[in-house]
Design a protein around this motif. Structure first.
Motif, short mmCIF file in Angstrom:
data_model
loop_
_atom_site.label_atom_id
_atom_site.label_comp_id
_atom_site.label_asym_id
_atom_site.label_seq_id
_atom_site.Cartn_x
_atom_site.Cartn_y
_atom_site.Cartn_z
N ALA A 1 0.83 -1.20 0.00
CA ALA A 1 0.00 0.00 0.00
C ALA A 1 0.87 1.26 0.00
N VAL A 2 1.92 1.26 0.81
CA VAL A 2 2.84 2.40 0.86
C VAL A 2 3.51 2.58 -0.51
N ALA A 3 3.97 1.49 -1.10
CA ALA A 3 4.64 1.57 -2.41
C ALA A 3 3.66 2.01 -3.50
N THR A 4 2.43 1.55 -3.43
CA THR A 4 1.42 1.95 -4.42
C THR A 4 1.16 3.45 -4.33
N LEU A 5 0.96 3.93 -3.13
CA LEU A 5 0.72 5.37 -2.94
C LEU A 5 1.95 6.18 -3.34
N GLY A 6 3.12 5.74 -2.94
CA GLY A 6 4.35 6.44 -3.30
C GLY A 6 4.55 6.49 -4.80
#
Length: 134
Positions: A111-116
């Protein structure tokens, strides 16, 4: 921009670690393509995306690739957690209706990587050189 690159790459790195770590345990799942094989493939693609984000984080193509890698992994873990899809062609039934620490860590990191990666894609054009090249 470097903080965003590091955050996105870190999320992808956690994804790499978890998938590589769990791959052997999932080798027995499936008759055509095993779930372990899919985990190894995910780890490899996520590793490539992480390296590309760190090395070439000004390119919108890199951010788009990182987004697709992270979002597809997050989508898969959520789908197979909540829906019993069954086998899809050579792909095994990967339904696993439980959360455990590594799975949770992987989902949060994805989720963090997707948002980033989404933010990186949108903002990458702001940091282009005058020639237009990333």
């Amino acid at each position: 921009m470097w903080l965003l690159r590091l955050l996105t790459a870190a999320g992808l790195a956690v994804d790499v670690y978890v998938h590589a770590e769990l791959a052997e345990a999932y080798d027995p799942v499936g008759t055509g393509i095993s779930e372990g094989t899919l985990f190894r493939a995910q780890a490899a693609v996520a590793a490539l995306a992480a390296v590309l984000v760190l090395v070439s984080g000004r390119s919108r193509w890199v951010w788009a690739f990182a987004f697709l890698v992270a979002a597809s992994a997050l989508g898969a873990v959520l789908l197979y957690r909540y829906v019993d899809v069954g086998s899809l062609g050579p792909l095994p039934n990967m339904h696993e209706p439980a959360w455990y620490p590594k799975k949770t860590a992987s989902a949060v990191a994805e989720a963090v990587a997707t948002l980033g990666a989404a933010v990186g894609f949108v903002t990458a054009s702001r940091y282009r050189t005058p020639s237009g090249r990333a």
